[in-house]
Design an enzyme around this catalytic site. Structure first.
Site, PDB file in Angstrom:
ATOM      1  N   VAL A  18       0.851  -1.191   0.000  1.00  0.00           N
ATOM      2  CA  VAL A  18       0.000   0.000   0.000  1.00  0.00           C
ATOM      3  C   VAL A  18       0.890   1.245   0.000  1.00  0.00           C
ATOM      4  O   VAL A  18       1.603   1.501   0.965  1.00  0.00           O
ATOM      5  CB  VAL A  18      -0.924   0.012   1.232  1.00  0.00           C
ATOM      6  CG1 VAL A  18      -1.859   1.221   1.175  1.00  0.00           C
ATOM      7  CG2 VAL A  18      -1.717  -1.276   1.324  1.00  0.00           C
ATOM      8  N   CYS A  23      13.799  17.896   9.281  1.00  0.00           N
ATOM      9  CA  CYS A  23      13.261  16.619   9.763  1.00  0.00           C
ATOM     10  C   CYS A  23      14.346  15.769  10.413  1.00  0.00           C
ATOM     11  O   CYS A  23      14.087  15.064  11.391  1.00  0.00           O
ATOM     12  CB  CYS A  23      12.589  15.864   8.622  1.00  0.00           C
ATOM     13  SG  CYS A  23      10.923  16.438   8.268  1.00  0.00           S
TER      14      CYS A  23
END
Length: 394
Positions: free
Chosen positions: A165, A357
């Protein structure tokens, strides 16, 4: 024109120099390693209220220029922001997620330019947290180790039907087919990703084992046809409001006794509110529109409510900090080439995003969790081994 520093900026003792549009310079501490060039006089008021989203936006829009290594810039600016603003937190905001909105958000982020991503990702273009078994691996080695780690956790066997997915550029799908003999069905909402992923599947002669489609996860078959399900770096786009549906769809896709692996970024706070001082707001506006990070407890609750049994949870927070350091360094080494692939504003966004990040994961503002779950048989049984030894034994 400023004749002197505003009182709020005096005595901060930061390795930061401010250079104004008229050439005047002010050092906020000894031996500055970072210089912020203020090009817009209207930014002066922001200097005493340096929220991370406002400063980031000013850089993206060309109102500020940055001098110094991007990692030093991120660290020093955060220290500056914290000194003046403290640790103020954003309030949680719930976003609307429908198929059209999510498709546009995915296209905005991933359809930027395959060539741009190739400049700083590994050769398989794995755009997710790598796995450093010793800490000394190259990015290439660590991404292959991540694929292997996921496949071993899923106990993939030859002939298993694996649902991927959010398959991205197909690196995991190809690895699972090539190294473990799995049959893979992968989905993505990015046309650019799909085109390159299919091209690479064909180049490796894996068409008989891998099928990739442009498909929303909400349209997945619910007949339990898949032996295993893996979702890597995708559920960040699902949204808090749709987590229950997302987990139910994964439950419906996998057969009884099958395994589901969810690998994704999780929030620091249990209510999923963004990290403080605007960093999360910057990402929402410029990088991941409509993205939301759930806390581990939030996604775990929804996985359980859907009927899946969680059997293993692993945090890879520091692995992602190191992954992002690699990405950021590779992008910084290729700025000239990157500027030919994307607009200047986009390049500024990505420079801040990757370095920021890396800093955020290292500081513990956000986390990365792999959650392994099983769809037990009606009598509660499953076929998992008694220990985790097989995951780590070749």
């Amino acid at each position: 024109m400023l004749a002197q520093l505003p009182p709020a900026l005096q005595n901060l003792q930061l390795p930061l120099r401010l250079r104004l549009w008229d050439g005047h310079e002010f050092n906020l501490g000894p031996t500055p390693s970072v210089t912020i060039v203020v090009k817009d006089p209207q930014m002066v008021s922001q200097l005493t209220h340096p929220s991370l989203d406002a400063l980031g936006a000013a850089f993206v829009e060309g109102k500020l220029e940055l001098e110094g290594s991007i990692s030093d810039v991120i660290r020093v600016v955060d220290e500056w922001s914290q000194a003046l603003l403290g640790d103020a937190d954003s309030q949680p905001v719930r976003l609307v997620h429908d198929k059209e909105t999510d498709a546009k958000a995915i296209s905005y982020h991933y359809d930027l330019s395959n060539a741009f991503y190739q400049l700083w990702l590994d050769s398989d273009m794995a755009y997710s947290c790598a796995y450093f078994e010793t800490g000394s691996e190259t990015l290439e080695q660590a991404q292959q180790a991540k694929f292997r780690h996921l496949c071993r956790k899923l106990r993939l066997q030859p002939g298993d039907y694996l649902l991927d997915v959010g398959c991205g550029w197909g690196g995991l799908a190809r690895y699972a087919a090539r190294e473990f003999g799995a049959k893979v069905f992968g989905i993505t909402l990015s046309k650019e990703q799909l085109a390159l992923a299919r091209e690479r599947v064909k180049e490796e002669g894996l068409e008989d084992l891998i099928e990739l489609q442009l498909l929303d996860y909400r349209d997945l078959p619910q007949d339990g046809r898949f032996d295993k399900v893996v979702s890597v770096g995708m559920f960040e786009h699902v949204g808090h409001a749709n987590l229950a549906e997302y987990c139910k769809i994964l439950f419906g896709a996998v057969k009884e006794g099958g395994l589901v692996m969810n690998h994704g970024i999780t929030a620091k706070y249990t209510d999923g509110r963004p990290v403080g001082r605007g960093a999360g707001d910057f990402i929402e506006k410029y990088v991941f529109p409509n993205g939301e990070l759930p806390h581990l407890s939030m996604i775990s609750a929804q996985i359980s409510e859907a009927g899946l049994e969680i059997v293993d949870v692993e945090s890879l927070r520091l692995h992602y900090a190191r992954t992002l350091d690699h990405w950021s360094e590779r992008l910084e080494d290729n700025l000239e080439a990157a500027a030919k692939e994307v607009p200047q504003q986009a390049l500024r966004i990505w420079r801040l995003y990757l370095a920021g990040c890396a800093y955020a994961f290292a500081k513990g503002w956000i986390n990365l969790h792999q959650i392994l779950a099983v769809k037990a048989h009606p009598d509660g049984s499953h076929e998992l081994p008694w220990t985790r030894d097989d995951i780590y034994t070749p």
